[in-house]
Design a protein around this motif. Sequence first.
Motif, mmCIF file in Angstrom:
data_model
loop_
_atom_site.group_PDB
_atom_site.id
_atom_site.type_symbol
_atom_site.label_atom_id
_atom_site.label_comp_id
_atom_site.label_asym_id
_atom_site.label_seq_id
_atom_site.Cartn_x
_atom_site.Cartn_y
_atom_site.Cartn_z
ATOM 1 N N ILE A 52 16.202 60.507 23.465
ATOM 2 C CA ILE A 52 15.761 60.139 22.114
ATOM 3 C C ILE A 52 16.756 59.183 21.483
ATOM 4 O O ILE A 52 17.900 59.067 21.934
ATOM 5 C CB ILE A 52 15.617 61.390 21.223
ATOM 6 C CG1 ILE A 52 16.883 62.234 21.295
ATOM 7 C CG2 ILE A 52 14.391 62.196 21.590
ATOM 8 C CD1 ILE A 52 16.955 63.327 20.282
ATOM 9 N N PRO B 242 18.723 58.659 18.155
ATOM 10 C CA PRO B 242 19.046 59.264 16.862
ATOM 11 C C PRO B 242 18.973 58.258 15.713
ATOM 12 O O PRO B 242 18.601 58.612 14.598
ATOM 13 C CB PRO B 242 20.480 59.760 17.036
ATOM 14 C CG PRO B 242 20.784 59.692 18.484
ATOM 15 C CD PRO B 242 19.842 58.730 19.104
ATOM 16 N N ALA B 243 19.309 57.006 15.996
ATOM 17 C CA ALA B 243 19.344 56.017 14.917
ATOM 18 C C ALA B 243 17.962 55.773 14.327
ATOM 19 O O ALA B 243 17.832 55.283 13.212
ATOM 20 C CB ALA B 243 19.928 54.713 15.434
ATOM 21 N N LEU B 244 16.931 56.093 15.081
ATOM 22 C CA LEU B 244 15.571 55.897 14.571
ATOM 23 C C LEU B 244 14.955 57.217 14.130
ATOM 24 O O LEU B 244 13.747 57.401 14.178
ATOM 25 C CB LEU B 244 14.700 55.233 15.641
ATOM 26 C CG LEU B 244 15.113 53.820 16.070
ATOM 27 C CD1 LEU B 244 14.175 53.286 17.124
ATOM 28 C CD2 LEU B 244 15.133 52.886 14.874
ATOM 29 N N GLY B 245 15.774 58.151 13.755
ATOM 30 C CA GLY B 245 15.243 59.430 13.310
ATOM 31 C C GLY B 245 14.923 60.347 14.471
ATOM 32 O O GLY B 245 14.237 61.340 14.296
ATOM 33 N N GLY B 246 15.418 60.017 15.664
ATOM 34 C CA GLY B 246 15.224 60.905 16.805
ATOM 35 C C GLY B 246 13.918 60.703 17.533
ATOM 36 O O GLY B 246 13.412 61.618 18.168
ATOM 37 N N VAL B 247 13.329 59.479 17.462
ATOM 38 C CA VAL B 247 12.083 59.250 18.203
ATOM 39 C C VAL B 247 12.400 59.109 19.696
ATOM 40 O O VAL B 247 13.471 58.644 20.063
ATOM 41 C CB VAL B 247 11.310 57.994 17.730
ATOM 42 C CG1 VAL B 247 10.811 58.180 16.331
ATOM 43 C CG2 VAL B 247 12.166 56.761 17.852
ATOM 44 N N LYS C 287 13.536 64.341 17.928
ATOM 45 C CA LYS C 287 14.678 65.038 17.337
ATOM 46 C C LYS C 287 15.450 65.915 18.322
ATOM 47 O O LYS C 287 16.661 66.014 18.212
ATOM 48 C CB LYS C 287 14.286 65.887 16.120
ATOM 49 C CG LYS C 287 13.648 65.061 15.004
ATOM 50 C CD LYS C 287 13.811 65.708 13.664
ATOM 51 C CE LYS C 287 12.944 66.915 13.507
ATOM 52 N NZ LYS C 287 13.002 67.453 12.131
ATOM 53 N N ASP D 221 4.965 71.221 14.380
ATOM 54 C CA ASP D 221 6.049 70.231 14.390
ATOM 55 C C ASP D 221 5.501 68.810 14.458
ATOM 56 O O ASP D 221 6.090 67.874 13.930
ATOM 57 C CB ASP D 221 6.963 70.446 15.606
ATOM 58 C CG ASP D 221 7.815 71.698 15.455
ATOM 59 O OD1 ASP D 221 7.911 72.203 14.324
ATOM 60 O OD2 ASP D 221 8.364 72.161 16.473
ATOM 61 N N ASP E 219 4.002 65.938 11.275
ATOM 62 C CA ASP E 219 4.733 64.853 10.611
ATOM 63 C C ASP E 219 4.812 63.584 11.451
ATOM 64 O O ASP E 219 5.132 62.525 10.948
ATOM 65 C CB ASP E 219 6.162 65.290 10.308
ATOM 66 C CG ASP E 219 6.200 66.337 9.213
ATOM 67 O OD1 ASP E 219 5.199 66.457 8.492
ATOM 68 O OD2 ASP E 219 7.233 67.020 9.087
ATOM 69 N N TRP E 220 4.595 63.729 12.752
ATOM 70 C CA TRP E 220 4.877 62.623 13.658
ATOM 71 C C TRP E 220 3.630 61.939 14.193
ATOM 72 O O TRP E 220 3.736 61.060 15.044
ATOM 73 C CB TRP E 220 5.723 63.127 14.836
ATOM 74 C CG TRP E 220 7.071 63.588 14.415
ATOM 75 C CD1 TRP E 220 7.407 64.838 13.961
ATOM 76 C CD2 TRP E 220 8.279 62.827 14.385
ATOM 77 N NE1 TRP E 220 8.737 64.892 13.657
ATOM 78 C CE2 TRP E 220 9.302 63.671 13.904
ATOM 79 C CE3 TRP E 220 8.599 61.505 14.718
ATOM 80 C CZ2 TRP E 220 10.614 63.241 13.748
ATOM 81 C CZ3 TRP E 220 9.904 61.082 14.563
ATOM 82 C CH2 TRP E 220 10.899 61.938 14.078
ATOM 83 N N TYR E 221 2.442 62.351 13.736
ATOM 84 C CA TYR E 221 1.241 61.882 14.413
ATOM 85 C C TYR E 221 1.093 60.367 14.378
ATOM 86 O O TYR E 221 0.504 59.777 15.264
ATOM 87 C CB TYR E 221 -0.010 62.577 13.876
ATOM 88 C CG TYR E 221 -0.452 62.123 12.513
ATOM 89 C CD1 TYR E 221 -1.456 61.167 12.391
ATOM 90 C CD2 TYR E 221 0.107 62.649 11.365
ATOM 91 C CE1 TYR E 221 -1.874 60.742 11.142
ATOM 92 C CE2 TYR E 221 -0.298 62.237 10.121
ATOM 93 C CZ TYR E 221 -1.280 61.280 10.009
ATOM 94 O OH TYR E 221 -1.662 60.859 8.777
ATOM 95 N N GLN E 222 1.682 59.734 13.355
ATOM 96 C CA GLN E 222 1.556 58.278 13.307
ATOM 97 C C GLN E 222 2.528 57.586 14.246
ATOM 98 O O GLN E 222 2.241 56.527 14.779
ATOM 99 C CB GLN E 222 1.816 57.793 11.888
ATOM 100 C CG GLN E 222 0.631 58.018 10.975
ATOM 101 C CD GLN E 222 0.745 57.202 9.728
ATOM 102 O OE1 GLN E 222 1.845 57.022 9.209
ATOM 103 N NE2 GLN E 222 -0.366 56.705 9.232
ATOM 104 N N VAL E 223 3.679 58.207 14.421
ATOM 105 C CA VAL E 223 4.709 57.577 15.243
ATOM 106 C C VAL E 223 4.491 57.889 16.718
ATOM 107 O O VAL E 223 4.579 57.004 17.559
ATOM 108 C CB VAL E 223 6.110 58.069 14.804
ATOM 109 C CG1 VAL E 223 7.192 57.223 15.429
ATOM 110 C CG2 VAL E 223 6.230 58.068 13.293
#
Lengths: 323, 569
Positions: free
Chosen positions: A79, A81-86, A105, A279, A282-286
């Motif tokens: 992952i 971390p700088a991109l929010g853990g993607v 994350k 979980d 929150d991430w469905y768009q990313v």
Amino acid sequence: MAVPVGVPERQAPGPTTAAAGGRVEGRSLPQMAWRRLRRDRAAMAGLGVVSALVLIAIFAPVLTWLNGYSPTQFNPGAIDPALGGVPKGPLGGIGAEHWLGVEPKSGRDIFSRLVYGARVSLLISVGATGVAVVLGTVFGIVAGYVGGWADAVIGRTMDVLLSFPSLIFMIALVAMLPNANRPLLLIVVIGFFGWSYVGRIVRGQTISLAQREFVEAARALGASTRYIVFRELLPNLAGPILVVATLTIPTYIAVEAALSFLGVGVKPPTPSWGQMLSDAVDWYQVIPSYFVLPGLCLFITVLSFNLLGDGLRDAIEPRGDGS
Amino acid sequence: MISMAIQSTVRLAAVVAAVALGAAAACGGGGGGDEQQAGAKGGTLTLLQTDDFEHLDPARNYVTNSGDFGQRLLTRALTQYKAAPGEAGQDLMPDLAVDTGQANEDKTVWTFKLREGLKYEDGSPITAQDVKYGVERAFSADLPEGPPWPRQLIEGGDDYKGPYEDKGGLDSIETPDDRTIVFNLKRPVPYFNYTVTFPVFGPVPEDKDNGVKYDNRPFSSGPYKIEKYDRGKELVLVRNEHWDPKTDPVRKARPDRIVVKMGIDPTTIDQRLIADQGEDQTAINIEDVEPSSIARIVNDPKVKERFIQGGSPCTRWIGLNMSHKPLDNLKVRQAINYAVSQESYITSRGGPVLADPTSTIMPPSLPGYQKFNLYPNNNFKGDPEKAKQMLADAGYPDGLELTLTSTTESGAYGPDQAEAIQQALAKAGIKVKINAVSASVYYTEIGNIKRQDDLVFYGWCAEWPSAETMIPPTFDGAFIKPQGNNNTSQYDDPEANKRVAEILELMISDPQAADRAWGQLDRQIMQDAPIVPLSYDLRSQLIGSKVTGAFGAQMFGGHVDLATVGVEQ
């Protein structure tokens, strides 16, 4: 009440008319049902998926050994971390290393978590179904066969349970007992709130069976209650119970997922599909795959169990015989 | 008091400048700095929020975002922090007072003289008696949750029950005339002029006070007044025509209207601000962006330009409950310090954009801060090997089992964070059981010293630029209390306790030496490893493309400073 004095139980199993009739038809009943089931393509597909799922759940450790990632292991390398853990890489990190990508994350392997999640789903839903079936059968037979005050008490209890906002109560109960063994607690709680569905069906079937000739005949010949219940009623209830159980499992899979989604299911880090969905919201768009995969697992599992259950019902209670 | 824990309060100044990602540095916003500092007036600024403000009643307003909103727009106080990005944001400015206060020799009596021409929203004059009344309200049991300072610092504060029960008022607050207010304190308080920046040291006219209901409509002494407040839904501010900018050195009051829209899902807020359409172009979100939005923000240069970071110099840590075995063993506590991966904790919260790893109690922004790391663990990645070896030395070669309290809801102490700690400790052979409780009872649960688990998440913010408000409340043994406990390690070391008392004494005679001494005490306490320091937070917010002059205000936990923000029309 209907037990005649003087007829020793041991002597009872003599071939009554019903039993004799049962031998001719009864031996082929499961076979006929199986033959009917095999002709039902949807049900067979359901059976195939369900069997595969059971195998996956049983061999989860082997499957995760193959891909090399434990379901609880964090993989910070997968992952950013700088991109929010993607997850690194397209499609949520799907690739040769992580077959279905990784969680944002934490970097935990999604394939491993889904496989272990199947274990949790099946264990809890089958366990809870077992509890519900045992309780429902016992109380259903007592209510249907004994009747009277027993039927009244059990009937009202079932009404109460059916009208109870059980999900809310489950959430409260699980939250109140934070240190209990979660899977066991979930099995007991879900099963306890579900037995009345089984109980109602068993009670209805028992009442109609108890008035059939073969039961009357057995009673007239002095068969004990125990004999009637275990040898006359139960074998004839097995079919409906099997159908109801098969159709209950997917409901409980959904209940377990709902509880996990709401944060009162199995405890982390034990993976569960409902938890993963929660979980992933929150991430469905990313990372749509993170959301889609556990959802798909849940959907396929519930659908397969339902197809199998419907097929079983058609096979065991061919048209006209059902209530 | 819960509010003092990190979740709520952040009052702290900073040496570390507000870090802004990319070009949108300190002066912030969509474009250049100077002309915006001059700033055009007019327009409507929209705040998009999920939750309502906790309290706007000045006696109860004690949380960073409510403080930013209440202090910068509605309620003036005796002094105020400068509206400036970075380090300058900790400078003290006079607000209602003509200067930043006069103290007697031993700092036990503080006198503030009010400006001339100060007016409320109805044009009536603001008096010293109103400020006294405002402070006295905070003693009322009906109005809890405000800062503890009036009660803790003002003489007679222990027995006074507030103006509703005790009409006579508090004698230790004197008002010799309409424009002078004198505070007699229990003990020397060298930083009392910082204490009076809290809105509880602002005016409340007695005839407008309607008790608990005052929260819905505080009577304004600031540049705006409330036109409409539909709790949990919408709050509309319009200009207070009686506020005179000449009497106010801090607030710029640029927009004509400020509309707060509440009850919006956090991811929806992020989506709207990223899309930047229509009225969202003049909107801001003074809360952190969601971790799932960070990739979309950072990867798009146009959105990244509108990303504002402010320092919030608070420290988060794991308290190691020393009243439990085996955490009474120093080697075990040190082993846990080696094993924890600050990096994976921070990643679980959204990564380096939202927090920096730390190894000290004091955040770098506090005067006297010393940078040290007594338990170096592979650059905050965790050192399970070292931890295992320490555990073996301590007599636990087969590892041990501990319980960690987390919240069931996501947040800084949520399930994801608990799992990150669990996973890091598992590598060192420490099995962690997670006890998740609802966020609403989290502080009650961990503040009960009998029921407290082995490991608890915690955090603290200094209330003004001195470790005085950080180390004593959380590490002084005298502060351990059966309920509502803030000393999360139940750390009671006679030497540390003695040192705290000495430094508090030293603050009166030599504040600079005292600041340095706090830094040394930080190291001394960490040698006992009562906590595992985790992070200090950076606040990351998004603003619309037509918002000007936005920067994170350190003294308000890095929230966009509402004193100076404006909108292009």
